[in-house]
Scaffold this motif. Sequence first.
Motif, short mmCIF file in Angstrom:
data_model
loop_
_atom_site.label_atom_id
_atom_site.label_comp_id
_atom_site.label_asym_id
_atom_site.label_seq_id
_atom_site.Cartn_x
_atom_site.Cartn_y
_atom_site.Cartn_z
N ARG A 1 0.82 -1.21 0.00
CA ARG A 1 0.00 0.00 0.00
C ARG A 1 0.86 1.26 0.00
NH1 ARG A 1 -5.00 -0.95 -1.29
NH2 ARG A 1 -5.82 0.67 0.07
N GLY A 2 2.11 1.12 0.48
CA GLY A 2 3.02 2.25 0.54
C GLY A 2 3.39 2.59 1.97
N SER A 3 4.68 2.79 2.23
CA SER A 3 5.15 3.15 3.57
C SER A 3 6.30 4.13 3.43
CB SER A 3 5.62 1.91 4.33
OG SER A 3 6.25 2.28 5.55
N VAL A 4 6.47 4.99 4.44
CA VAL A 4 7.56 5.96 4.44
C VAL A 4 8.40 5.78 5.70
CG1 VAL A 4 6.41 7.62 2.97
CG2 VAL A 4 6.02 7.71 5.42
N PHE A 5 8.68 4.54 6.04
CA PHE A 5 9.33 4.19 7.30
C PHE A 5 10.85 4.33 7.23
CE2 PHE A 5 11.20 0.93 10.12
CZ PHE A 5 10.64 1.31 11.32
N GLY A 6 11.43 4.76 8.34
CA GLY A 6 12.88 4.77 8.53
C GLY A 6 13.19 4.28 9.92
N CYS A 7 14.45 3.94 10.19
CA CYS A 7 14.75 3.31 11.49
C CYS A 7 16.18 3.57 11.91
CB CYS A 7 14.49 1.80 11.40
SG CYS A 7 14.30 1.01 13.00
N LYS A 8 16.52 4.83 12.19
CA LYS A 8 17.87 5.14 12.65
C LYS A 8 18.19 4.39 13.95
CE LYS A 8 17.97 9.80 10.69
NZ LYS A 8 18.02 11.25 10.99
N PRO A 9 19.41 3.92 14.08
CA PRO A 9 20.58 4.19 13.24
C PRO A 9 20.78 3.20 12.09
CG PRO A 9 21.28 2.96 15.16
CD PRO A 9 19.80 3.18 15.31
N ALA A 10 19.80 2.32 11.82
CA ALA A 10 19.94 1.34 10.74
C ALA A 10 19.25 1.86 9.48
CB ALA A 10 19.32 0.01 11.16
N LEU B 1 10.78 -2.00 -0.27
CA LEU B 1 10.52 -2.90 -1.40
C LEU B 1 9.04 -2.83 -1.75
CD1 LEU B 1 12.46 -5.97 0.05
CD2 LEU B 1 13.39 -4.10 -1.31
N ALA B 2 8.72 -2.34 -2.93
CA ALA B 2 7.33 -2.21 -3.38
C ALA B 2 6.85 -3.52 -4.00
CB ALA B 2 7.20 -1.07 -4.38
N ARG C 1 3.89 5.61 -8.14
CA ARG C 1 3.20 6.68 -7.43
C ARG C 1 4.05 7.23 -6.28
NH1 ARG C 1 -0.87 3.85 -6.50
NH2 ARG C 1 -0.64 3.41 -4.28
N MET C 2 4.87 6.35 -5.66
CA MET C 2 5.67 6.74 -4.50
C MET C 2 7.16 6.48 -4.74
SD MET C 2 3.26 5.40 -1.34
CE MET C 2 4.36 6.14 -0.12
N GLU C 3 7.61 6.74 -5.95
CA GLU C 3 8.97 6.38 -6.34
C GLU C 3 10.03 7.07 -5.49
OE1 GLU C 3 11.49 5.67 -10.48
OE2 GLU C 3 9.45 6.43 -10.54
N GLU C 4 9.72 8.27 -4.99
CA GLU C 4 10.70 8.97 -4.15
C GLU C 4 10.92 8.28 -2.81
OE1 GLU C 4 9.26 12.97 -3.89
OE2 GLU C 4 10.43 13.61 -5.62
N SER D 1 14.49 6.59 2.32
CA SER D 1 14.02 7.15 3.59
C SER D 1 15.11 8.02 4.23
CB SER D 1 13.59 6.03 4.56
OG SER D 1 14.69 5.23 4.94
N GLU D 2 16.36 7.66 4.04
CA GLU D 2 17.45 8.48 4.58
C GLU D 2 17.51 9.83 3.88
OE1 GLU D 2 21.02 5.83 6.24
OE2 GLU D 2 20.52 5.31 4.16
N SER D 3 17.16 9.86 2.60
CA SER D 3 17.19 11.14 1.88
C SER D 3 16.21 12.14 2.46
CB SER D 3 16.90 10.91 0.39
OG SER D 3 15.54 10.58 0.18
N PHE D 4 15.15 11.64 3.13
CA PHE D 4 14.18 12.50 3.79
C PHE D 4 14.41 12.59 5.31
CE2 PHE D 4 11.49 11.38 0.02
CZ PHE D 4 11.33 12.68 -0.46
#
Length: 507
Positions: free
Chosen positions: A424-433, A438-439, A447-450, A488-491
């Motif tokens: 469905r789409g996720s914008v998850f990140g998990c510092k420090p990893a 994977l779509a 639609r969410m390529e970025e 996700s790191e880019s954001f």
Amino acid sequence: MTVSPVIRLHPDDGVLIARASLPPGTLVADGVTTVERIPSGHKVAIKPIAMGEPVIRYGQIIGFATAPIAPGQHVHVQNCGMGDFAKDYAYCADVKPTPNFDLPATFEGIRRPDGRVATRNYIGILTSVNCSAHVASLVADVFKKNPFTGDNPLAEFPNVDGVVALTHKTGCGMTQNEPLALLRRTLGGYARHVNFSHVIVLGLGCEVNQIGGLMEEQKLAGRLRAMDIQEVGGTRKTVEAGIAFVREALADANKVKRESVPASELTVALQCGGSDGYSGVSANPALGAASDLIVRHGGTVILSETPETYGAEHLLTRRAVSREVGEKLVDLMRWWDEYTEREGAEMNANPSPGNKAGGLTTILEKSLGAMAKAGTTNLVDVLRYAEPVTKRGFVFMDTPGYDPVAATGQVAGGANLVCFTTGRGSVFGCKPAPSIKLATNTPMYKRMEEDMDVNCGTILEGEESVQECGQRIFELILKTASGQPTKSESFDFGGAEFAPWVLGATM
């Protein structure tokens, strides 16, 4: 090449998966056409299924017909539900040798003085209690990069990936038993995490989770700097002291150099969120193929989200290297049965509205697709939430199904990279990893390529096999572990998603 409008996953299946939305009258099998619209990623029956009869997908039971189902009908929540059935745990029956490759793959990692290998190089600010969360954020914000303007206060320290404050909502008003031990185990895992070069922990001073107790219980003496706001003298003085600590640590942290290390130094957390009907067809099996490659190169993968393994655990107990390991997994399922009953919930409440809209009907179906992330190798260990991972290979960690909480436990256990599948789409990140997305399908990827790192929809379109996509994922894992930023790191995602599992009453 003509691509079939449906996907068959197993010869015994009584349902097929729609590659795209299918109108009535679409031929899906010999003599079977759709009698109603079948949404993309949803199931269509190809044989009569009597009321009470099992519905089979993946060659396994995903539910039972709650009404008679005719060939060509849409199979979903309106005619398929949960039911009890016997499971054959067959401990160790499918254990097989998993030989390592003769020439292990390598990546450019950061070798710490204690010999462990990092994939990133952060300075961490942990909090013992929510009462110190804002102060921790004030310290970290001084060094925060802006992904939109390009402003970078750390420009003089190119080998430092960032300064991150990991705050949470608990630490006090809690019982001093299992909930406190679990929180301390999580914080201890992050304090020791190889991707942190330096760590400071900030407390208020009067909380249940006293920093002294945390450091003693988790054996953290000498590993981090500790400050209590009450003792230091308030917000301004604590922020100034925290900033001074970070500035002092930056020069030392920047001294690291990347070097070629074996892929056996990888510990990869396997996650999924916003799943759909394609998750168990494309992204999850492809990640499973990559997981097999990681294990065969001597590395480690961590499967979690116990409620999303429920109903499929008998397929993992067959792969357990010992009966003891298999029984640990079964015991977790019993605990979750008791836990949900005590809380007035049920396991089948797990598929979210988004999951169901994407074609997943029951937790059994979701579990069978979710466990595909772990590939086919032997299950070597079963761990509690946030316990340190000490064995190489495929391990299972007990966590809730909620992605931030699950991933927090895996990273606390030592994961130095996260792979996260989503339909469905996720914008998850998990510092420090770093977190690789994977779509499962091409429309969402476009639609969410970025935000997406890999499109596994190529499998659905017949452009790539599961194994080929898995190889592509594995190669990206090596590049990411070597320092290539993820989407996700880019954001700058990954700080707010820190979410330790909260157990017990709030007092």
